[in-house]
Structure formats: C-alpha cells, structure tokens
Design an enzyme around this catalytic site. Structure first.
Site, short mmCIF file in Angstrom:
data_model
loop_
_atom_site.label_atom_id
_atom_site.label_comp_id
_atom_site.label_asym_id
_atom_site.label_seq_id
_atom_site.Cartn_x
_atom_site.Cartn_y
_atom_site.Cartn_z
N CYS A 160 -7.73 21.68 18.25
CA CYS A 160 -7.61 21.98 19.91
C CYS A 160 -7.13 20.70 20.48
CB CYS A 160 -8.96 22.77 20.20
SG CYS A 160 -9.42 24.05 19.76
N GLY A 177 0.83 -1.17 0.03
CA GLY A 177 -0.19 0.03 -0.21
C GLY A 177 1.12 1.29 0.25
N ARG A 198 -0.99 10.76 11.08
CA ARG A 198 -0.18 9.60 11.50
C ARG A 198 0.95 10.20 12.40
NH1 ARG A 198 3.77 8.32 8.16
NH2 ARG A 198 3.95 6.30 8.84
C1 LIG Z 1 -2.47 -2.22 5.89
C2 LIG Z 1 -2.51 -3.61 5.12
C3 LIG Z 1 -1.58 -3.81 3.84
C4 LIG Z 1 -0.79 -2.49 3.49
O1 LIG Z 1 0.29 -2.37 4.17
P1 LIG Z 1 1.64 -0.90 3.82
O2 LIG Z 1 2.31 -1.09 5.06
O3 LIG Z 1 0.85 0.10 3.48
O4 LIG Z 1 2.19 -2.03 2.64
C5 LIG Z 1 -1.56 -4.85 3.33
N1 LIG Z 1 -2.18 -5.95 3.65
C6 LIG Z 1 -3.16 -5.94 4.71
C7 LIG Z 1 -4.06 -7.22 5.22
C8 LIG Z 1 -3.15 -4.64 5.47
O5 LIG Z 1 -3.93 -4.56 6.73
#
Ligand SMILES: *Cc1c(COP(=O)(O)O)cnc(C)c1O
Length: 415
Positions: free
Chosen positions: A343, A272, A309
């Site tokens: 806030c 991701g 984050r």
């Molecule tokens: C969040 C998630 C990802 C992606 O993780 P990244 O660190 O953004 O690559 C992939 N698989 C599952 C099951 C996730 O929960």
C-alpha cells in the site's frame, strides 16, 4: 529472439512455472554457474600482485552463497556484527573477514575484536574509541579521498558530501591519535561509490589513495573498495563492466607505485554487486492487469518489501514475462508499469515498460536481482520474505532459504 534467461539456461533442468508452483511466489532464484563465474572474475583481478577480493556481503548474505564464495577463495567484508556472525557460520575464518565499521557502539567494536576480525574505523572519534578499547592494537582506517562516483547520489560513498571515511586533511590527526594509543595502522581502505561502468574515476581514486598511503609506515594492506557495475539494461544490449582494460591499467599503476614507494603490500578490493547481481532473478506471479486513466498496470506479488531498489534509487531492472514456463517473446506488445502488492504508490518494480501483452497467471521475471535484493527486503505491510532457490551447476533446483511463515511475524513478541 529468445529471452535472456532462456539464453543463459538460467533455470537449469526446471522452468519458471515449476519453480513457482513448487516454492511459491515471489521467489528469488540464483544460478550457481553465473555466481561462480563472477567470483572467479573478481578473484583474478590482479594476478601479478598479492591480492584478495573481499565479497561485500551486504549485497547478499544467503548462507549457501557465502559458502560458495568461501569455496571460490574470496574473503569477505562485513558491515555489522550480524554479518560477521553469518560469515563465521558460513565457515569464513576470522582472518578472512574485514569489518568496515561505520558509527558503531563500543559493544559492536568489542564484538569484532573478540571475534579476531580486522576492523576499519571511519572517523577520528571511532579511532579514539578503538584506542580506548584496544590500546596497542592493529587496525585499518577508512579514508575519504574527497572524490566519489556512482549511479545515484545515494550510492556515492566518498567525496565532500558523504558521511563516510576520514577526510584527507585529517591525516595528521590520525597519526596523533594512533600515537596516543600506540595503535598500528596496518591498513587503509576506501570505497568511492557503487555501480560505475567506466573505470576511469576508480583508477583516479586509486592513484589518489596510493599517494596518501605513502604517509603510513606500517601498512600491510590497501583496500581500494568495490563498486564495479552490472549492466542492468542488458535487454537494450548494455555491455558488461569491461574488466580486462581495467585490470591492465590497474596492474601498471600498482607496479609503478611499488617501485617508486618501495612498499610491498597486499591489495584488496570489495566488490559486491558485480559478484551477485546477475546471478539472481526474482520471480513474481501476475495477479491483475488493469488500466487506470490511460496507464496500464501489471499487478504482481513483487512488492517493494521484496525488491527495494526501484523505490530507493529509481533503479532500473529489466523484466521478462513468462507464460506456462516459457518466455513470451513474440506477439503483440504494450506499455505497462509492473507494480507490487504494497500500500504505497511508490510500489513500482518497473515503470512504463514495453512488454508482451500480459495476462493474469503469467510470471514476471525481474533480472539482476541477486544484489541488494533479498538483503534489503523487509516485512513491511507484514508481508513475508520470500524463499530463495539455487539452480546448481548440474541444473537441479535446491531450496536455500525457506519462505517465511505467518508465525515468523510473531517471532519477537512475548505472547
Ligand atoms: C556497499 C559497499 C561495497 C560494495 O559495493 P558494490 O557497489 O556492491 O560493489 C564495498 N565496500 C563498502 C565499504 C561498501 O559499503
């Protein structure tokens, strides 16, 4: 030295000042070339095997970005019915969506099945639920191999202390439940954690996972998960996740496994962050500069509702300061905390940073904000979610999500 965004020609034919004047602030800006570059990298991880990269869209589910991912041939991982819904809208066919479910209701499970989407279940009780709903069905099971990895305790998603997956010692129970409902376990998946820069733990987890896979006779795919890191300290020369040696090592491991196990399955991964983090930045106008008891603050409109984050994981994001459309790179510097307009005392984007002396009217550019940025944003303090703009490959700026309006805050009220 030039700024990073300048070197990357991140803003195409426009500039930071024009963007903020035209679309308002705060503003997420994405660069199509960088997004596509990363998508192509992940699509090419295993050229010698049957392989698909599933974009984990919880990182960024902007429709335009999903369409780009679709064009680049990526498949997609959904974590909720909402994510399945938008993937369909972006043109992904059901057979290229994988629903990695976690503690879902029967209704949600039904939704995925009715949409024709492959489901992964995350516990024995959800395996039972699947069996009751769809006896004779095909599904994937998420294993928790007992080891995890990641940059923060909150993003380690396998191992003995996390909620995810089915523990390895419960594998006999998986077979029992599958038998009871005549289920076909055609996939196994795992995801050990997020944001690792060293691939060895991932490789070890793959090896471990392949070992468990040998207990399953009907496997059609194996999904090793995501988690590949992004260099968030790039201004301090942190290097990228080194894909080439990882690819080579994984290729060897899988070639060997296919030989010894006699299995030939489709391999998947679910990155991701690696796909979208670097392709996005967040712009915010500086509205105040002040000093409180020896600490200097740059007060922006980048609240924690916009970028969660740092507050959630103590994450680091590099920050560049722009003035009148150009990065401020020379001249005097000082130490500031860049903060937002919410806030909460935890509303800090970047703590105690060495930055150029900053003035009201400057724009803070927060790097690597393309993943878990907008997708984690909220209306906290009744702040509006920002707009998103894409700098296309031809350098043009295109609005890909409008800014919310005050009226949007009333959307769910019957008044
Ligand atoms: C969040 C998630 C990802 C992606 O993780 P990244 O660190 O953004 O690559 C992939 N698989 C599952 C099951 C996730 O929960």
């Amino acid at each position: 030295m030039d700024s990073y965004t300048k070197q990357m020609h991140f803003f195409g034919n426009t500039n930071v000042e024009e963007l903020v004047s035209k679309y308002g602030s705060p503003l997420f800006v994405y660069n199509e070339d960088i997004l596509r570059r990363q998508m192509r990298r992940v699509a090419g991880i295993l050229p010698n095997h049957r392989f698909t990269a599933n974009f984990s869209i919880k990182t960024n589910s902007n429709l335009t970005i999903l369409k780009i991912a679709n064009e680049e041939g990526l498949n997609a991982d959904a974590m909720s019915p909402g994510e399945i819904f938008v993937l369909k809208k972006a043109g992904f066919p059901s057979d290229r969506i994988f629903y990695v479910s976690n503690n879902v209701s029967e209704e949600e499970m039904h939704y995925a099945l009715d949409e024709g989407v492959m489901v992964s279940v995350d516990s024995l009780s959800q395996l039972e639920m699947f069996g009751r709903i769809a006896p004779g069905g095909r599904l994937s099971v998420r294993l928790n191999p007992g080891v995890g990895a990641g940059h923060h305790e909150k993003v380690v998603t396998a191992g003995k202390k996390t909620k995810f997956g089915i523990a390895a010692q419960d594998i006999p129970m998986i077979h029992e439940i599958a038998k009871k409902y005549d289920l076909h376990i055609v996939g196994l998946n795992q995801h050990i954690g997020s944001l690792f820069m060293d691939f060895q733990p991932y490789l070890d987890a793959c090896r471990n996972f392949l070992h468990y896979a040998e207990d399953f006779d009907e496997l059609e795919f194996l999904d090793f998960g995501g988690g590949f890191g992004t260099p968030y300290h790039k201004l301090a020369d942190e290097q990228e996740f080194n894909l080439e040696p990882f690819k080579a090592a994984l290729d060897d491991l899988l070639t060997e496994w296919k030989k010894t196990s006699g299995k030939d399955v489709l391999f998947k991964m679910e990155p991701g962050r690696y796909i979208v983090a670097e392709g996005g930045v967040l712009l915010g106008r500086v509205h105040a500069v002040k000093e409180n008891y020896g600490h200097k603050y740059v007060g922006t409109d980048i609240g924690m509702n916009v970028l969660m984050r740092p507050e959630l994981y103590d994450s680091w994001h590099d920050v560049e300061i722009y003035r009148d459309g150009s990065p401020v790179v020379d001249g005097p510097r000082d130490t500031y905390s860049v903060v937002g307009n919410i806030c909460e005392s935890g509303d800090i984007v970047a703590k105690d940073r060495d930055l150029p002396v900053t003035k009201e009217g400057d724009v803070a550019v927060v790097l690597d904000a393309g993943a878990y940025g907008f997708s984690m944003s909220s209306n906290y303090n009744n702040r509006l979610r920002p707009a998103e703009v894409l700098i296309t490959s031809s350098g043009e700026d295109v609005l890909i999500r409008r800014r919310e309006t005050l009226e949007d805050l009333l959307r769910c009220f019957d008044i």
